[in-house]
Design a protein around this motif. Structure first.
Motif, PDB file in Angstrom:
ATOM      1  N   ASP A 298     -96.527  36.072  44.425  1.00 22.62           N
ATOM      2  CA  ASP A 298     -95.094  36.311  44.257  1.00 22.62           C
ATOM      3  C   ASP A 298     -94.341  36.051  45.562  1.00 22.62           C
ATOM      4  OD1 ASP A 298     -95.296  36.926  41.609  1.00 22.62           O
ATOM      5  OD2 ASP A 298     -94.998  39.094  41.837  1.00 22.62           O
ATOM      6  N   ASP A 299     -94.923  36.494  46.666  1.00 21.51           N
ATOM      7  CA  ASP A 299     -94.263  36.295  47.962  1.00 21.51           C
ATOM      8  C   ASP A 299     -94.083  34.810  48.260  1.00 21.51           C
ATOM      9  OD1 ASP A 299     -94.067  38.992  48.397  1.00 21.51           O
ATOM     10  OD2 ASP A 299     -95.794  39.112  49.748  1.00 21.51           O
ATOM     11  N   THR A 300     -95.115  34.023  47.968  1.00 18.67           N
ATOM     12  CA  THR A 300     -95.033  32.582  48.247  1.00 18.67           C
ATOM     13  C   THR A 300     -94.046  31.895  47.319  1.00 18.67           C
ATOM     14  OG1 THR A 300     -97.281  32.503  49.125  1.00 18.67           O
ATOM     15  CG2 THR A 300     -96.351  30.431  48.333  1.00 18.67           C
ATOM     16  N   LEU A 301     -94.086  32.238  46.032  1.00 15.03           N
ATOM     17  CA  LEU A 301     -93.118  31.655  45.099  1.00 15.03           C
ATOM     18  C   LEU A 301     -91.690  31.970  45.536  1.00 15.03           C
ATOM     19  CD1 LEU A 301     -94.457  32.080  41.440  1.00 15.03           C
ATOM     20  CD2 LEU A 301     -93.984  29.956  42.657  1.00 15.03           C
ATOM     21  N   GLY A 302     -91.461  33.212  45.923  1.00 18.20           N
ATOM     22  CA  GLY A 302     -90.128  33.601  46.378  1.00 18.20           C
ATOM     23  C   GLY A 302     -89.720  32.868  47.639  1.00 18.20           C
ATOM     24  N   GLU A 303     -90.660  32.692  48.554  1.00 21.15           N
ATOM     25  CA  GLU A 303     -90.357  31.976  49.801  1.00 21.15           C
ATOM     26  C   GLU A 303     -90.025  30.511  49.526  1.00 21.15           C
ATOM     27  OE1 GLU A 303     -92.348  31.288  54.242  1.00 21.15           O
ATOM     28  OE2 GLU A 303     -93.419  32.448  52.712  1.00 21.15           O
TER      29      GLU A 303
END
Length: 458
Positions: A216-221
């Motif tokens: 999720d963190d990478t997708l958001g970034e």
């Protein structure tokens, strides 16, 4: 390095005629003794050969020899670095499932790539594209040991060969946060580079691997890094049950729902594969106008299943088609799709020739239209001059009514002889004009031996 011809191949006026012109426009399916005029990089006139020769007597003339004159073909999802995979040594027990295929083969190859390997794998794949009449590729690249500058190496090869291409770098969590940052920066750098250096021939999108390697963190970034910009995403979606099960276990939802919540889906996003998707997910893909790309030979080779192509058509979706690294021959890819879905459904009515050809030509043209203008994949006045000649002399009559059947079932008798991209002749009568093919092949063999040795050491 002595592999590129320093020649100019753009004629001021070029006629391509004396063939069966297959425009795929709204006007006609087939024009016997058809001819088209290319001026600069655009198609400027279409008609009967003798009339256009009389109208433009000073033009250079390429004789199609009663073959097929068609728009250049488009590969809507490719991996150029897979050019180094043919004959690749295993050195271990053969993979028994999709995740093992990734871990033992593809994720070892992409880690072994360096700048030279990236460049020469691109040259090899692009030469194959010219020979297959594939004039535009939408490529998805990964080289975690050499991310920075990787897309520029591919762009260099694109310019030297003369193929039109859209490039992206695959962001993935599988090598840690630094690798994620390098992937994001490589996508952004290339998108900026295209603004100044793309020249209408090289474009970019933002590459993502697949849900199972994106937190999720990478997708958001990734999403936030392109906020406020007109940027498309290019990713693998539900290629195998592993991806689907991972998403349900970690997030309690389908991949498509997860991507929609992050704002990844949309009319400029390419979702490759979509094999293991539900009806509800197809509805989401349709509502967001996400571009689905089917890859039948890869799906068969990896034993991941068959995408629900017939159901997509029933719902009004129009999937495009790509090779996913299984070569560059789009007619062959379409032929496999034509056979696969009849076999998978036990229904010979599924994916008839007209739908299969529409997927290869018109649906791929829609995807290419995200990145390039004027229009590609259709021969009409004012469109970009990407044109191929196919030598084809069938034992039976060819006409408007049976054209699509010939294009699918006549594959064994077809040979691309001439490839023109952006008004530039890249291959004429089977001879490549922009690169010295034998020298490239010799260099590719040297580079491949070194890359394969690195793979053994990983």
């Amino acid at each position: 390095m002595g592999v590129v011809h320093e020649v100019t191949l753009l004629a001021k006026q070029l006629l391509v005629g004396n063939g069966f012109l297959v425009p795929f426009s709204s006007a006609e399916k087939l024009l016997e003794d058809g001819c088209l005029l290319i001026e600069g990089n655009l198609i400027q006139d279409i008609g009967i050969t003798r009339l256009l020769q009389k109208r433009y007597p000073q033009s250079e003339f390429i004789d199609a020899g009663r073959g097929l004159i068609m728009p250049g073909l488009i590969n809507a999802h490719s991996h150029l670095y897979s050019s180094l995979a043919r004959g690749m040594p295993f050195g271990f027990a053969p993979p028994s499932n999709f995740l093992q295929i990734l871990e033992r083969l593809w994720w070892r190859l992409d880690r072994a790539l360096d700048g030279e390997g990236i460049y020469y794998s691109a040259l090899a794949g692009l030469i194959a594209a010219v020979r297959c009449g594939t004039t535009t590729i939408i490529d998805h690249h990964a080289s975690p040991s050499c991310a920075t500058g990787s897309l520029e190496a591919i762009a260099r090869a694109l310019k030297e060969v003369g193929i039109r291409g859209c490039l992206s770098y695959e962001v993935s969590d599988r090598h840690g946060s630094q690798s994620v940052r390098e992937g994001i920066e490589e996508n952004l750098r290339h998108l900026d580079w295209c603004q100044e250096h793309g020249e209408g021939m090289i474009s970019g999108s933002f590459g993502l691997h697949a849900s199972l390697t994106l937190s999720d963190d990478t997708l958001g970034e990734c999403r936030d890094s392109v906020s406020g910009k007109e940027v498309s995403f290019h990713l693998h979606l539900a290629e195998d049950r592993t991806d689907v099960e991972d998403c349900h276990k970690k997030y309690g939802k389908t991949i498509t729902s997860r991507l929609e919540e992050f704002g990844i889906l949309g009319p400029k996003t390419i979702a490759a594969h979509c094999v293991q998707v539900t009806d509800k997910e197809l509805d989401i893909l349709g509502q967001t106008d996400t571009k689905i790309v089917h890859n039948p030979r890869s799906n068969m080779n990896n034993a991941v299943g068959a995408a629900p192509i017939a159901r997509m058509w029933e719902k009004g979706l129009r999937p495009a088609i790509g090779t996913d690294g299984m070569g560059m021959n789009m007619i062959l890819e379409t032929y496999f799709a034509y056979l696969l879905h009849k076999h998978q459904s036990s229904d010979p009515r599924v994916l008839p020739p007209d739908q299969a050809v529409e997927m290869m030509v018109l649906n791929n043209s829609r995807v290419a239209g995200i990145f390039f203008a004027p229009k590609l994949g259709v021969i009409e006045v004012g469109n970009l001059a990407d044109v191929i000649i196919i030598s084809y002399d069938p034992p039976t009559e060819i006409n408007t009514d049976n054209l699509f059947s010939h294009l699918i079932l006549g594959l064994e008798d077809m040979r691309v002889t001439t490839t023109i991209v952006n008004g530039r002749v890249l291959m004429k009568e089977g001879r490549l004009l922009t690169v010295e093919e034998e020298k490239v092949r010799a260099e590719v063999k040297k580079v491949t031996a070194r890359i394969w040795q690195k793979m053994r050491e990983i």
